[in-house]
Design an enzyme around this catalytic site. Structure first.
Site, mmCIF file in Angstrom:
data_model
loop_
_atom_site.group_PDB
_atom_site.id
_atom_site.type_symbol
_atom_site.label_atom_id
_atom_site.label_comp_id
_atom_site.label_asym_id
_atom_site.label_seq_id
_atom_site.Cartn_x
_atom_site.Cartn_y
_atom_site.Cartn_z
ATOM 1 N N TYR A 1 -0.858 -3.933 13.771
ATOM 2 C CA TYR A 1 -1.648 -3.143 12.826
ATOM 3 C C TYR A 1 -2.623 -2.238 13.575
ATOM 4 O O TYR A 1 -3.440 -2.717 14.376
ATOM 5 C CB TYR A 1 -2.410 -4.080 11.891
ATOM 6 C CG TYR A 1 -3.185 -3.385 10.805
ATOM 7 C CD1 TYR A 1 -2.526 -2.677 9.805
ATOM 8 C CD2 TYR A 1 -4.574 -3.438 10.776
ATOM 9 C CE1 TYR A 1 -3.240 -2.044 8.799
ATOM 10 C CE2 TYR A 1 -5.292 -2.819 9.771
ATOM 11 C CZ TYR A 1 -4.614 -2.120 8.782
ATOM 12 O OH TYR A 1 -5.322 -1.489 7.800
ATOM 13 N N ASP B 1 -2.810 -3.045 2.976
ATOM 14 C CA ASP B 1 -3.244 -3.190 4.366
ATOM 15 C C ASP B 1 -4.336 -4.241 4.470
ATOM 16 O O ASP B 1 -5.243 -4.304 3.627
ATOM 17 C CB ASP B 1 -3.780 -1.862 4.905
ATOM 18 C CG ASP B 1 -2.658 -0.977 5.435
ATOM 19 O OD1 ASP B 1 -1.483 -1.392 5.367
ATOM 20 O OD2 ASP B 1 -2.951 0.129 5.910
ATOM 21 N N GLU C 1 0.812 -1.215 0.000
ATOM 22 C CA GLU C 1 0.000 0.000 0.000
ATOM 23 C C GLU C 1 0.846 1.266 0.000
ATOM 24 O O GLU C 1 0.441 2.291 -0.530
ATOM 25 C CB GLU C 1 -0.929 -0.003 1.216
ATOM 26 C CG GLU C 1 -1.953 1.107 1.193
ATOM 27 C CD GLU C 1 -3.093 0.866 2.162
ATOM 28 O OE1 GLU C 1 -3.530 1.833 2.798
ATOM 29 O OE2 GLU C 1 -3.548 -0.292 2.275
#
Length: 661
Positions: free
Chosen positions: A315, A99, A3
C-alpha cells in the site's frame, strides 16, 4: 465495498466470485461493489440556507449543524447502486474494504451514512492486493467499532477543512474587495495557506538577498607520488576562515607564497561506515523520484497506486519506513518474486543472497512500534513482468531499496591532507570507496556533471569529494612543490528555490528542516497534510494560480505572494499550528483525543480568524510613489502584526510606510 473498481475486482477474484460486472459482482453469498473515489461531497453554504449564498460580513462565520452531504453529480449512478445494495433486504452485513487509511474510512463512512444504512460493519484491512493477502485479511476482519477513532479523525479533518476554507476564504476575499483588488476569489485553507507561505517566504528571501563578493585561494602541489590540489584555510579563535573579503587580500597572500616550498603538515585517514537507507515511505519515494527523474509528487503517487493495484507493491500511502515482525516473515517470498521477475540486473545480488541463505532483515528495519497503519513500501510476492517506462522506474526504486537492506555497510576511507606553505595552510579532501556494500544494489543519487551547482563553495566541495582514489600517498613532513597558486572570485548565493521534493520535506516537518531522518520519529505526528494528501495540495495551489511549476522548481505567483503578505492572521500562515492539528487528529485516531473537543477548538479558531480579518486594515492596492520608477507602490502588511511596508513589485523596492510618507 471497495474504493475503486480495480480493487473491487481484485477482491472478487481472490474470494472466488465469477464475472466482471459493471457496478457489482455477486455470487457465493457475497456481493462486491465499489466507489470511484469519493461518491459524496459536503453541501455548499447555500445548500443549508439560501441567505448564505451572498458573501457578506454579517453572514460570517458559517457553522452548519449538523453537516450535510449529497451524492457527487458525476458519479450519482454508482452511488445509487451502492445505496440500494446497502439497503437490500437480504444483505445482512457490510464489509468496509476501502483503502486502509483515514481517507478510505471517510469515503465509506459518508456513503454508509447518506444511504441511511445501520447494518453491522466489518473492517477489511490489508496492505497488499495479492490473492493471498486478500484472503488473509478477509479471515482477520474486525468489527467497524474498532476503527471509531479513525472514522472520527477522518470526519473531523473534513469538517475542519470545510469550516476554515469557507470562512477564511470569504473573509479574505471580502478584505481584498474592500481594498479594490480584482483577482476574484482569494482561497485560504488549513493546509494550503501554510504550504504556500513556505514558498513565499523562500522567494522573498531570495528577492531580498544582496550577493556579496568573496575570494578563495587554491594551490596545486607537486609530490613525487603525484599532483593534488588544496584550498587555503585558517583557524582563528575556534572559527575556520576560507574566504577573503577583498581581491587585494588574496592577491597579496598569493604573491607572498609564490616560490615558497611546501611540506605535508599532516595526512590522516579514517574509515566511515554508512548503513543501508531505511525503506521508502510515500514521501521519501516522492522526494527520490523528484530528484532522480523530475516526477511530480502527484505523478509518483499515481504510478505507485497503479503498481499497488497490479499487486506488485504494498500500500503506497504509508508514513512508515519500517516493517513489522509479521512482514519480515514474508520477506523471503518478496525476494523470490524479484528473482522470478523482469529486473534481471538484480541477478548478481540475488545470487549473493542465495550463497548465504537464509537471510534475515536487521532489527533496524523491523520494528512493530514504528508501524502505525501500514508498513514501508516493498515489492510483493507477485513477480513483475511487462512493466515499462515510469512504472518500471518506480518499481525499480522500491525493489532496490528493499534488497539493499540485506547487504552490508558501505565502507569509505576519508583522507585529509594539510599542506603548509610559509605558515599558511591548505586543505585537501579525498574519498575512496573500499566496499560498496548496499550501495552497489541501491546506488545513491549523484548530480550529473552537466547539472549546475548554485553555490560556488558547494561546487568546490563536490569537486574535492569527486577526487575518489586520486590523491597521492604522502607522509607527514614530506616536501612538496607549489606548482600554482590560483585566486578565485565567487559570490554569496541566496537560498535555492524549492523543488517539489524540497517542499515535501518542509511539509512533512511542518516547516522544520527534517533532512536528518533520525528526527522523523520525534516529529511523526506533525506535518502539513498527510503523505496521501500532500501531492494533491501542491496541484491545488497550481490550479488556484498561487504557484507555478517551472521544470522541477515551484515558484509562488504574484497573487500567491500578495495573499501571504496581505494576510494578517498569522495562524493561517503557520505550518507549526497546522502540524499540531494533525497531531491532534492522530491522537484522535488512537482514542486519546475526543472529536467534540477538537471541533469546538476549530470553531473558536474560525471565529477568531474571521474577527481578525474583518478588523484588520485593508491591504491598500496603491501607496506612495516608488523612488526608482515613480509608479504607485503597494501598502502591504508585514509578517509582524500591526506593521506595514511599501513594496514596488516591478522594481522590488521596499520601504517602511513611515519613511515612504
Amino acid at each position: 465495498m471497495a474504493e475503486k473498481p480495480s480493487m473491487g475486482r481484485a477482491l472478487a477474484e481472490a474470494l472466488g466470485l465469477p464475472g466482471r460486472g459493471r457496478s457489482l459482482i455477486e455470487g457465493n453469498g457475497l456481493v462486491v461493489t465499489w466507489c470511484v473515489g469519493h461518491l459524496v461531497e459536503a453541501l455548499n453554504p447555500e445548500g443549508y440556507d439560501p441567505a448564505w449564498k451572498a458573501w457578506r460580513w454579517d453572514r460570517l462565520p458559517i457553522f452548519p449543524e449538523p453537516f450535510r452531504y449529497a451524492p457527487i453529480e458525476q458519479t450519482k449512478e454508482q452511488f445509487d447502486v451502492v445505496a440500494r445494495l446497502l439497503n437490500r433486504a437480504d444483505i445482512t452485513e457490510v464489509v468496509n474494504a476501502t483503502d486502509a487509511g483515514r481517507e478510505g474510512e471517510l469515503i465509506f463512512d459518508l456513503v454508509y451514512r447518506l444511504a441511511g444504512c445501520a447494518k453491522p460493519v466489518q473492517r477489511f484491512w490489508t496492505s497488499s492486493l495479492t490473492p493471498e493477502a486478500i484472503q488473509a485479511a478477509y479471515g482477520a476482519m474486525k468489527p467497524g467499532e474498532a476503527y471509531t477513532g479513525l472514522r472520527d479523525a477522518a470526519r473531523s479533518r473534513q469538517e475542519a477543512d470545510w469550516l476554515v476554507g469557507i470562512n477564511a476564504t470569504r473573509a479574505q476575499t471580502l478584505r481584498m474587495r474592500r481594498a479594490g483588488a480584482e483577482d476574484g476569489v482569494w482561497s485560504v485553507g488549513r493546509v494550503q495557506t501554510p504550504t504556500l507561505a513556505l514558498l513565499v517566504r523562500r522567494e522573498l528571501e531570495i528577492r531580498d538577498f544582496k550577493p556579496q563578493p568573496f575570494w578563495t585561494l587554491r594551490a596545486r602541489f607537486a609530490h613525487p607520488n603525484g599532483v593534488y590540489e588544496g584550498r587555503w584555510f585558517r583557524e582563528q579563535e575556534g572559527q575556520t576562515q576560507e574566504r577573503f573579503a577583498t581581491e587585494a587580500e588574496v592577491q597579496a597572500l598569493a604573491a607572498t607564497l609564490a616560490g615558497k616550498p611546501g611540506r605535508i603538515r599532516s595526512a590522516t585517514g579514517r574509515t566511515e561506515k554508512k548503513k543501508p537507507e531505511l525503506l521508502y515511505d510515500l514521501t521519501a519515494l516522492q522526494k527520490e523520484a523528484n530528484k532522480r527523474f523530475g516526477f511530480t509528487a502527484e505523478g509518483t503517487l499515481g504510478l505507485a497506486q497503479n503498481l499497488y493495484e497490479k499487486q506488485l507493491i504494498s500500500y503506497p500511502r504509508t508514513n512508515s519506513r519500517h516493517l513489522t515482525e509479521a512482514d519480515a516473515l514474508k520477506a523471503p517470498q518478496w525476494i523470490k518474486a524479484l528473482a522470478q521477475g523482469q529486473l534481471t540486473e538484480l541477478g548478481p545480488f540475488l545470487d549473493q543472497l542465495r550463497k548465504r541463505w537464509p537471510v534475515k532483515l536487521d532489527k533496524r528495519f523491523v520494528n512493530d512500534k514504528e508501524v502505525e497503519d501500514h508498513a514501508a513500501l516493498v515489492p510483493t510476492e507477485k513477480p513483475a513482468r511487462g512493466l515499462a517506462g515510469d512504472e518500471l522506474r518506480i518499481y525499480d526504486l522500491i525493489a532496490r531499496r528493499f534488497l539493499g537492506a540485506y547487504f552490508p555497510d558501505r565502507v569509505e576511507t576519508k583522507t585529509t591532507i594539510i599542506t603548509e606553505v610559509a605558515s599558511e595552510t591548505f586543505k585537501t579532501n579525498g574519498t575512496v570507496v573500499k566496499e560498496e556494500g548496499w550501495s552497489a544494489v541501491d546506488p545513491p543519487y549523484r548530480r550529473k556533471k552537466a547539472e549546475k551547482v548554485a553555490d560556488p563553495a558547494e561546487a568546490e566541495e563536490e569537486a574535492e569529494e569527486d577526487s575518489e582514489g586520486g590523491l597521492p600517498v604522502v607522509k607527514k613532513g614530506e616536501a612538496v612543490e607549489v606548482a600554482a597558486l590560483q585566486p578565485k572570485e565567487g559570490k554569496t548565493t541566496p537560498p535555492k528555490r524549492m523543488s517539489e521534493g524540497d517542499l515535501l520535506s518542509a511539509m512533512q516537518g511542518a516547516g522544520r528542516d527534517l533532512d536528518d531522518e533520525a528526527l522523523r520519529g520525534a516529529m511523526r505526528d506533525c506535518g502539513l497534510g498527510t503523505p496521501a494528501t500532500r501531492a494533491n495540495m501542491i496541484e491545488t495551489l497550481i490550479k488556484r494560480a498561487y504557484i507555478e511549476r517551472k521544470r522541477n522548481i515551484l515558484l509562488p505567483t504574484d497573487k500567491g505572494i500578495r495573499l501571504i503578505q496581505g494576510l494578517p492572521a498569522e495562524a493561517l500562515r503557520s505550518a507549526e499550528l497546522t502540524g499540531t492539528w494533525e497531531a491532534r487528529l492522530e491522537r484522535m485516531r488512537r482514542g486519546e483525543e475526543t472529536r467534540e473537543a477538537f471541533m469546538a477548538d476549530i470553531r473558536r479558531f474560525v471565529s477568531a480568524v474571521v474577527e481578525e480579518l474583518q478588523d484588520a486594515p485593508a491591504p491598500h492596492v496603491h501607496g506612495a510613489p516608488c523612488p526608482a520608477c515613480g509608479q504607485p507602490m503597494r501598502i502591504i502588511p508585514s509578517t509582524r502584526r500591526g506593521e506595514f511596508f511599501h513594496r514596488c513589485l516591478p522594481c522590488n523596492v521596499v520601504e517602511p510606510v513611515a519613511k515612504a510618507h
